[in-house]
Design an enzyme around this catalytic site. Sequence first.
Site, short mmCIF file in Angstrom:
data_model
loop_
_atom_site.label_atom_id
_atom_site.label_comp_id
_atom_site.label_asym_id
_atom_site.label_seq_id
_atom_site.Cartn_x
_atom_site.Cartn_y
_atom_site.Cartn_z
N ALA A 10 0.85 -1.18 -0.15
CA ALA A 10 -0.08 0.04 0.04
C ALA A 10 0.83 1.22 -0.10
O ALA A 10 2.06 1.41 0.93
CB ALA A 10 -0.95 0.16 1.29
N GLY A 11 0.59 2.09 -0.86
CA GLY A 11 1.23 3.38 -0.92
C GLY A 11 0.73 4.45 -0.30
O GLY A 11 -0.46 4.14 0.41
N GLU A 12 1.18 5.74 -0.52
CA GLU A 12 0.50 6.86 0.14
C GLU A 12 -0.89 7.25 -0.42
O GLU A 12 -1.97 7.63 0.29
CB GLU A 12 1.44 7.88 0.01
CG GLU A 12 0.94 9.17 0.62
CD GLU A 12 1.49 10.62 0.22
OE1 GLU A 12 1.17 11.77 0.58
OE2 GLU A 12 2.67 10.54 -0.46
N GLY A 27 -2.83 4.71 -2.44
CA GLY A 27 -3.42 3.68 -2.90
C GLY A 27 -2.81 2.32 -2.68
O GLY A 27 -1.68 2.52 -2.24
N LYS A 38 1.14 1.18 -9.35
CA LYS A 38 0.38 2.01 -8.29
C LYS A 38 -0.78 2.65 -8.52
O LYS A 38 -0.98 3.03 -9.71
CB LYS A 38 1.30 2.96 -8.05
CG LYS A 38 2.74 2.62 -7.29
CD LYS A 38 3.60 3.77 -6.99
CE LYS A 38 5.03 3.58 -6.35
NZ LYS A 38 5.78 4.48 -5.91
N ASP A 54 14.67 11.50 0.50
CA ASP A 54 14.12 10.44 1.41
C ASP A 54 14.93 9.11 0.94
O ASP A 54 14.36 7.98 1.06
CB ASP A 54 12.79 10.28 0.97
CG ASP A 54 12.00 9.50 2.11
OD1 ASP A 54 12.61 9.11 3.33
OD2 ASP A 54 10.83 8.99 1.83
#
EC number: 2.7.10.1
Length: 886
Positions: free
Chosen positions: A531-533, A535, A555, A648
């Site tokens: 799961a990403g930021e 979805g 994604k 990051d």
Amino acid sequence: MSTSCLIEVSALLLYIRFIRGEPTKHIPLINSTVATRREQTTGSWEVIQRTLNGSQFYTFSVCNVGEREQDNWLRTTFIQRRPSASRVFVELQFIVRDCNSFDGASLTCKETFNLFTSESDADVGTTFRKGQFKKVATIAPDEITSKNELRINTETKVVENLSRKGFYLAFQDIGACIALLSVRVYYKTCPATVKSLASFPETVAGGENQALREVSGVCVENAISEELPRIYCTVDGEWVVPVGQCQCKPGYEEVEDECQECKAGSFKAEASGDKCTPCPANTQELDSGAVVCPCMDGFYRAPNDPPTGPCSGLPSAPRDLVATTSAGKLLLTWSPPEDTGGRTDITYSIECQRCEGMVCQSCGEKIRYEPAGVGLTDTKVSVSELDAHLNYTFTVEAHSGVTIFSFQRYPPKITAMRVMERSSTSLSLFWDVKPRVHPRPIRYELTYRKKVRHSRFFYPDKYGFCIFLFRKRNSHTRQGPEDTYFSSSEQLKPLKTYVDPHTYEDPNTAVLKFATEIHPSHITKQKVIGAGEFGEVYRGILKVPGRKEVAVAIKTLKPGYTEKQRQDFLSEASIMGQFSHQNIIRLEGVVTKFKHAMIVTEYMENGALDRYLRDHDGEFASFQLVGMLRGIAAGMKYLSDMSYVHRDLAARNILVNNTLECKVSDFGLSRVLEDDPEGTYTTSGGKIPIRWTAPEAIAYRKFTSASDVWSFGIVMWEVMAFGERPYWDMSNHEVMKAINEAFRLPAPMDCPSAVYQLMLQCWLQDRSKRPRFGDIVSLLDKLLRSPDSLKTIADFDPRISIRLPSTSGSDGSPFRSVSEWLESIKMSQYSENFACAGVVTMDQVLQMKNEDIKNIGVRLPGHLKRIAYSILGLKDQTSTLSVFAV
């Protein structure tokens, strides 16, 4: 001690009352115009002018010795009290006449009088009531005045526990012959002072109920104290028992109760009572107030050298290299460097190249060195297993504790290049170089390219060739602290520069420019893999007509998104689409023209690097781990060459494929990380992953390639520690405090010393001194070409390296079972092995040795060491720290 007077008068220069019952009579202040004698009511106090030693003075006198039951009162005016003065002293000077000197009055005559006091919050004027006064003391003379000899007495009495705004004093005569010369009323104070570099204010001394009055002080300017400086004021007005000594700050020393800056050429590194000391050898003598003397150009401090010590230079080359043969072996001998750089930790390494015709390559592991090929302390080595009919070139390099800095030293500057000879097929070139302080051999690489017309960067000459001369190390100098870390020299600019998609007025334009549109019918989703930021992330298949079917990661954007969320989601694709490098995750395309937006990238079978390393703890050799780091560094070099700052960089954002190739991913930190699973520190511009972020980026949001280098150092630590969490369970605040106090992560277990030294270089506080990614790639390549260089292991102290509960359970009690202990060190997979071997109690565990651990089926070196070190920690009852990495 000091005193402060409330009143100090001769003959009571105050408003006074002469009282003998009624009526009450008032006399104003006595001054020089007063007559020599005033007639008063018989039996009362009277003002008399006297002459003593030629000087005139006034006294208040009463002498009714012949009358019985005398009760003569003399009262002062209202005396205001300082709020903190609860204890005052009354000093009297007086004369008492000897009763025997009076004929016939010995029965009624007295030789004493009484002192009284009365408190009040306001001046009561002429009102007088004896009942309001309380007796302080009976005043008796030490010496009595006879007819022929005058004797003056001095007596001091204490008035305690005053609490109201003011008070009166009164003197009662009961039949004596008295002359009162002066009254002095005062209180004692401890004077303002500076002690142990702490300033204390003037303080009124306490009374009997507060014999010691505690007073807090303030450190003088440029001094500090770990605890609040305090001192005690005694009832006698003396300072005693100072507590909490102040010390001059770094860069300052104590000079006569002040902290003065260290003079130019001297320094002081810590807050202490020490004096400033001269700058050590090979350091820069800064202006006044220096806390450290930085190394001069060309000189360094090794990571283990104290920051206050001298700096050392790099050793010069070994001398007089000689090769001799004996018993089928080659013996290399040499002499130590002429210049050791001021160090004694000189070691040597051997580099070998073998040549067949015009082709040369590293000898690798095909030959044997005795005693070793690296870390030599002697000036000789034996080489065997050489092949016949080959040319070998041996290079001996001298190393010391500061050799790690050698990649930061730039080769000599090329000042001119010219063609000396030429033919139709060859050129002879010469160039000039600037001499260097410590000359060392430098290899040059010459490349050429065919003539390209209308090129922005290549300049063909009339012979049809374009000639470039490269030095092995980047030679442009670093710019000022506010630059973007890159050289602006035209010849060093990258061929392609990153374009921030947020600069486009319409973000959709950036997506169309940098990403390929894919029809959703060409995409097949197979399985959710994360799961990403914005979805879910799927594994799937991309089948575009005319192309081979490929596995991809997809994604997706969750339903209910806003237009801004959609633009932020697709901005990552606008960034990824500009990159094309083997170690950067590849963008296959995007879906933007349909309801459900998607970003499609290449599929990395082994997922995130941190999780992959944790799942395969101990399974990889250092050589393989360094190979992974080399790939990450190459990807970051590519990004920095494009002027892109990642911000990051962390092992969780590195993906691994089925060939263990590592690729940099996650280019979305330009967004606010609302759902960042790692602890972050919120600033005005978003959130920052504290554990991976350089201090200047945390403090000032100065993100540069230099801050990415700091993050890469943390990634190196994660990789060598097999996915361990940086700084363990420390809070973000603790991490920031530790970094600012110069704490750096210790070497992971079994980490090669050269790799750990590179980490420390990435974590230098001064970002201008950190290596560039090009330097890092070059150094990692050198380590990979010389595997022996990875055999020297950095010091590892299991007591401080990892902080996990290895000696007790979560409640601090001893482990209740073997399975509980194994679970705490994340080795639960071996519970059955221990049980089958009959090891079912912790007492049995404590008796195990390395061979016992192997015999029960623990084969992986990393797991074997973790369990062994944990047992060692269990035996050390004084340690509360773990001895393994997870």
